[in-house]
Design a protein around this motif. Structure first.
Motif, mmCIF file in Angstrom:
data_model
loop_
_atom_site.group_PDB
_atom_site.id
_atom_site.type_symbol
_atom_site.label_atom_id
_atom_site.label_comp_id
_atom_site.label_asym_id
_atom_site.label_seq_id
_atom_site.Cartn_x
_atom_site.Cartn_y
_atom_site.Cartn_z
ATOM 1 N N LYS A 196 54.468 0.079 24.532
ATOM 2 C CA LYS A 196 55.559 -0.837 24.190
ATOM 3 C C LYS A 196 56.387 -0.282 23.032
ATOM 4 C CE LYS A 196 56.536 -5.535 22.567
ATOM 5 N NZ LYS A 196 57.329 -5.065 21.410
ATOM 6 N N ALA A 197 55.703 0.273 22.021
ATOM 7 C CA ALA A 197 56.423 0.830 20.877
ATOM 8 C C ALA A 197 57.310 1.998 21.303
ATOM 9 C CB ALA A 197 55.428 1.273 19.800
ATOM 10 N N HIS A 198 56.797 2.857 22.186
ATOM 11 C CA HIS A 198 57.603 3.977 22.668
ATOM 12 C C HIS A 198 58.798 3.493 23.480
ATOM 13 C CE1 HIS A 198 55.586 7.613 21.368
ATOM 14 N NE2 HIS A 198 54.417 7.034 21.615
ATOM 15 N N ARG A 203 64.688 2.724 23.658
ATOM 16 C CA ARG A 203 65.870 1.875 23.772
ATOM 17 C C ARG A 203 66.788 2.046 22.563
ATOM 18 N NH1 ARG A 203 62.263 -1.790 26.269
ATOM 19 N NH2 ARG A 203 61.754 -2.771 24.278
ATOM 20 N N LYS A 204 66.197 2.164 21.385
ATOM 21 C CA LYS A 204 67.012 2.356 20.187
ATOM 22 C C LYS A 204 67.711 3.719 20.220
ATOM 23 C CE LYS A 204 64.557 -0.751 17.048
ATOM 24 N NZ LYS A 204 65.753 -1.618 16.862
ATOM 25 N N ILE A 205 66.987 4.756 20.693
ATOM 26 C CA ILE A 205 67.579 6.083 20.785
ATOM 27 C C ILE A 205 68.743 6.076 21.770
ATOM 28 C CG2 ILE A 205 67.169 8.463 21.548
ATOM 29 C CD1 ILE A 205 64.308 8.175 20.477
ATOM 30 N N GLU A 206 68.546 5.421 22.896
ATOM 31 C CA GLU A 206 69.603 5.363 23.909
ATOM 32 C C GLU A 206 70.810 4.557 23.448
ATOM 33 O OE1 GLU A 206 67.557 3.773 27.246
ATOM 34 O OE2 GLU A 206 66.597 5.690 27.806
ATOM 35 N N SER A 207 70.593 3.631 22.509
ATOM 36 C CA SER A 207 71.712 2.849 21.988
ATOM 37 C C SER A 207 72.403 3.542 20.818
ATOM 38 C CB SER A 207 71.227 1.467 21.552
ATOM 39 O OG SER A 207 70.346 1.566 20.446
ATOM 40 N N GLY A 208 71.961 4.748 20.485
ATOM 41 C CA GLY A 208 72.626 5.535 19.444
ATOM 42 C C GLY A 208 71.940 5.536 18.095
ATOM 43 N N SER A 209 70.799 4.876 17.961
ATOM 44 C CA SER A 209 70.068 4.851 16.684
ATOM 45 C C SER A 209 69.057 5.987 16.666
ATOM 46 C CB SER A 209 69.356 3.509 16.505
ATOM 47 O OG SER A 209 70.268 2.438 16.547
ATOM 48 N N SER A 210 69.188 6.858 15.689
ATOM 49 C CA SER A 210 68.296 8.021 15.631
ATOM 50 C C SER A 210 67.405 8.029 14.397
ATOM 51 C CB SER A 210 69.123 9.312 15.657
ATOM 52 O OG SER A 210 70.019 9.338 14.544
ATOM 53 N N ASP A 211 67.491 6.984 13.575
ATOM 54 C CA ASP A 211 66.738 6.970 12.315
ATOM 55 C C ASP A 211 65.552 6.024 12.374
ATOM 56 O OD1 ASP A 211 68.365 4.785 12.522
ATOM 57 O OD2 ASP A 211 68.913 4.715 10.392
ATOM 58 N N PRO A 221 51.068 -0.264 16.286
ATOM 59 C CA PRO A 221 52.196 0.664 16.324
ATOM 60 C C PRO A 221 53.508 -0.101 16.421
ATOM 61 C CG PRO A 221 51.038 0.666 18.433
ATOM 62 C CD PRO A 221 50.225 -0.160 17.496
ATOM 63 N N SER A 222 54.425 0.157 15.481
ATOM 64 C CA SER A 222 55.675 -0.588 15.418
ATOM 65 C C SER A 222 56.827 0.376 15.180
ATOM 66 C CB SER A 222 55.624 -1.620 14.281
ATOM 67 O OG SER A 222 54.464 -2.432 14.390
ATOM 68 N N VAL A 223 58.011 0.010 15.660
ATOM 69 C CA VAL A 223 59.210 0.811 15.453
ATOM 70 C C VAL A 223 59.845 0.374 14.144
ATOM 71 C CG1 VAL A 223 61.484 1.427 16.353
ATOM 72 C CG2 VAL A 223 59.574 1.095 17.924
ATOM 73 N N ILE A 224 59.974 1.321 13.204
ATOM 74 C CA ILE A 224 60.549 1.007 11.898
ATOM 75 C C ILE A 224 61.556 2.078 11.519
ATOM 76 C CG2 ILE A 224 58.413 -0.131 11.148
ATOM 77 C CD1 ILE A 224 57.877 2.349 9.411
ATOM 78 N N LYS A 225 62.327 1.807 10.463
ATOM 79 C CA LYS A 225 63.266 2.786 9.943
ATOM 80 C C LYS A 225 62.505 4.001 9.431
ATOM 81 C CE LYS A 225 67.643 1.160 9.818
ATOM 82 N NZ LYS A 225 68.862 1.942 10.132
ATOM 83 N N PRO A 241 57.051 12.218 17.778
ATOM 84 C CA PRO A 241 58.229 13.024 18.013
ATOM 85 C C PRO A 241 59.107 12.556 19.158
ATOM 86 C CG PRO A 241 56.234 14.159 18.722
ATOM 87 C CD PRO A 241 55.800 12.945 17.972
ATOM 88 N N SER A 242 58.554 11.879 20.131
ATOM 89 C CA SER A 242 59.390 11.419 21.236
ATOM 90 C C SER A 242 58.699 10.276 21.948
ATOM 91 C CB SER A 242 59.647 12.550 22.227
ATOM 92 O OG SER A 242 58.484 12.784 22.999
ATOM 93 N N SER A 243 59.411 9.617 22.818
ATOM 94 C CA SER A 243 58.832 8.486 23.543
ATOM 95 C C SER A 243 58.149 8.941 24.816
ATOM 96 C CB SER A 243 59.926 7.468 23.892
ATOM 97 O OG SER A 243 60.899 8.066 24.706
ATOM 98 N N THR A 244 57.981 10.216 24.980
ATOM 99 C CA THR A 244 57.348 10.736 26.192
ATOM 100 C C THR A 244 55.930 11.233 25.913
ATOM 101 O OG1 THR A 244 58.320 12.925 25.811
ATOM 102 C CG2 THR A 244 59.535 11.403 27.228
ATOM 103 N N GLN A 245 55.370 10.850 24.775
ATOM 104 C CA GLN A 245 54.017 11.253 24.440
ATOM 105 C C GLN A 245 53.053 10.748 25.508
ATOM 106 O OE1 GLN A 245 52.689 9.799 20.715
ATOM 107 N NE2 GLN A 245 50.600 10.484 20.958
ATOM 108 N N HIS A 246 52.002 11.532 25.787
ATOM 109 C CA HIS A 246 50.999 11.129 26.786
ATOM 110 C C HIS A 246 50.371 9.805 26.388
ATOM 111 C CE1 HIS A 246 51.094 14.838 29.047
ATOM 112 N NE2 HIS A 246 50.973 15.516 27.923
ATOM 113 N N LEU A 247 50.286 8.902 27.332
ATOM 114 C CA LEU A 247 49.617 7.610 27.112
ATOM 115 C C LEU A 247 48.552 7.484 28.168
ATOM 116 C CD1 LEU A 247 52.739 5.369 26.491
ATOM 117 C CD2 LEU A 247 51.193 6.286 24.776
ATOM 118 N N HIS A 248 47.350 7.957 27.871
ATOM 119 C CA HIS A 248 46.280 7.944 28.875
ATOM 120 C C HIS A 248 45.716 6.560 29.038
ATOM 121 C CE1 HIS A 248 44.332 8.577 24.977
ATOM 122 N NE2 HIS A 248 43.332 7.874 25.490
#
Length: 248
Positions: A196-198, A203-211, A221-225, A241-248
Motif C-alpha cells: 500500500k505504501a509503495h 501515485r505521488k510520483i506520477e502526480s509530479g511529487s518527487s520529494d 511503512p508510511s509515505v512522508i516528505k 528507491p522505487s515502488s517496484t521493490q520485490h514484495l514477496h
C-alpha cells in the motif's frame, strides 16, 4: 546402671534436637531458594509481558492503517492472532535478494546451485553460512530473474544472526555484490502495508511529487516528505528507491 541410662537418654535427646534444628535449617534454605526462583520467574514474566504489550501496540497501529481503507473490513482480534502466529513462523527465515538464479533442470540441482552461490556471496563479506538450510525461490518461475530467495534456517537464532551479521558487515564497510542484500521475512500484513505504501508513493510520483519517501512510523511503512532525518532507529535509511521493490 541408672547413671549410664541417663547418659544414653541425654545423647538421644541431643541427637533428636540436632536433627530437628538441621531439618528446620534445610527447610528454611529450600524455602529461600524457592522464593528466589519465583522472584526471578516473576521478573522474566514482567519483561516478557512488556515486550508483548509493545508488539501488540505496533500491531494495532498497523491494523488502524488497514481499517482506514474503505475496501477492507477487518476483525482486529483475528488479525492480531494471525499476525502473531505468522510472525513466530517467519522468525526462522531471511530473504536474500540479488542471488543469481540457477538454470538447472531439476530441483535438487537448482538447490545445490543456489546454496553454492549464496555461500560464495556470504563468504565474500566474511559471514558464516548457517547449516542445514532450506532454500525456496519466491514468485512464479516466469517472474523477472533473479527471484528473491527465502532462506529457512534451523533455528530463530541462526536467522537472526545471519541478518545481523549482514547488516553489521555492510555498516563496517564490507561491500557485497551489487544488488545482494539480506533482510528479515515479513508477515502477510506487513507485505500488505508495504505494498500500500509503495502504491501511495507511486501515485505521488506520477502526480509530479518527487520529494517523498517511505519511512516506518510506529512500525508502519508510511509515505512522508523526504529529508536527511529519515533514518530508522537502527541507523539505516528508511528510503525505498522505487515502488517496484520485490514484495514477496
Amino acid at each position: 546402671m541408672a547413671y549410664r541410662s541417663i547418659i544414653i537418654n541425654s545423647n538421644v535427646i541431643n541427637i533428636i534436637t540436632y536433627l530437628y534444628h538441621t531439618s528446620q535449617s534445610s527447610q528454611f534454605s529450600e524455602l529461600k531458594s524457592s522464593i528466589s526462583t519465583l522472584t526471578s520467574q516473576v521478573a522474566d514474566l514482567v519483561t516478557e509481558n512488556a515486550s508483548f504489550r509493545a508488539e501488540i501496540g505496533v500491531l494495532r497501529s498497523r491494523i488502524d492503517v488497514l481499517e482506514s481503507r474503505p475496501v477492507l473490513s477487518i476483525d482486529s482480534s483475528s488479525v492480531i492472532f494471525r499476525e502473531s502466529t505468522e510472525r513466530s513462523k517467519i522468525e526462522f527465515n531471511a530473504i536474500a535478494y540479488g542471488v543469481p538464479e540457477s538454470a538447472a533442470n531439476t530441483a535438487a540441482l537448482r538447490f545445490n546451485d543456489d546454496l553454492r552461490t549464496l555461500s560464495n556471496l556470504l563468504e565474500q563479506i566474511t559471514i558464516p553460512v548457517p547449516t542445514n538450510l532450506k532454500l525456496i525461490r519466491l514468485g512464479n518461475s516466469n517472474a523477472k530473474k533473479p527471484r528473491p530467495l527465502k532462506v529457512i534456517c534451523q533455528s530463530k537464532a541462526d536467522a537472526s544472526h545471519l541478518i545481523l551479521n549482514f547488516n553489521s558487515q555492510t555498516r563496517n564497510g564490507l561491500l557485497p555484490e551489487p544488488g545482494f542484500r539480506i533482510i528479515r521475512d515479513k508477515t502477510t500484513l506487513e507485505r500488505e502495508l508495504l505494498r500500500k505504501a509503495h502504491s501511495d508513493l507511486q501515485r505521488k510520483i506520477e502526480s509530479g511529487s518527487s520529494d517523498f519517501t517511505i519511512s516506518y512510523v510506529n512500525g508502519v511503512p508510511s509515505v512522508i516528505k523526504a529529508g536527511p532525518k529519515n533514518m530508522n532507529p537502527r541507523g539505516g535509511s528508511n528510503h525505498r528507491p522505487s515502488s517496484t521493490q520485490h514484495l514477496h
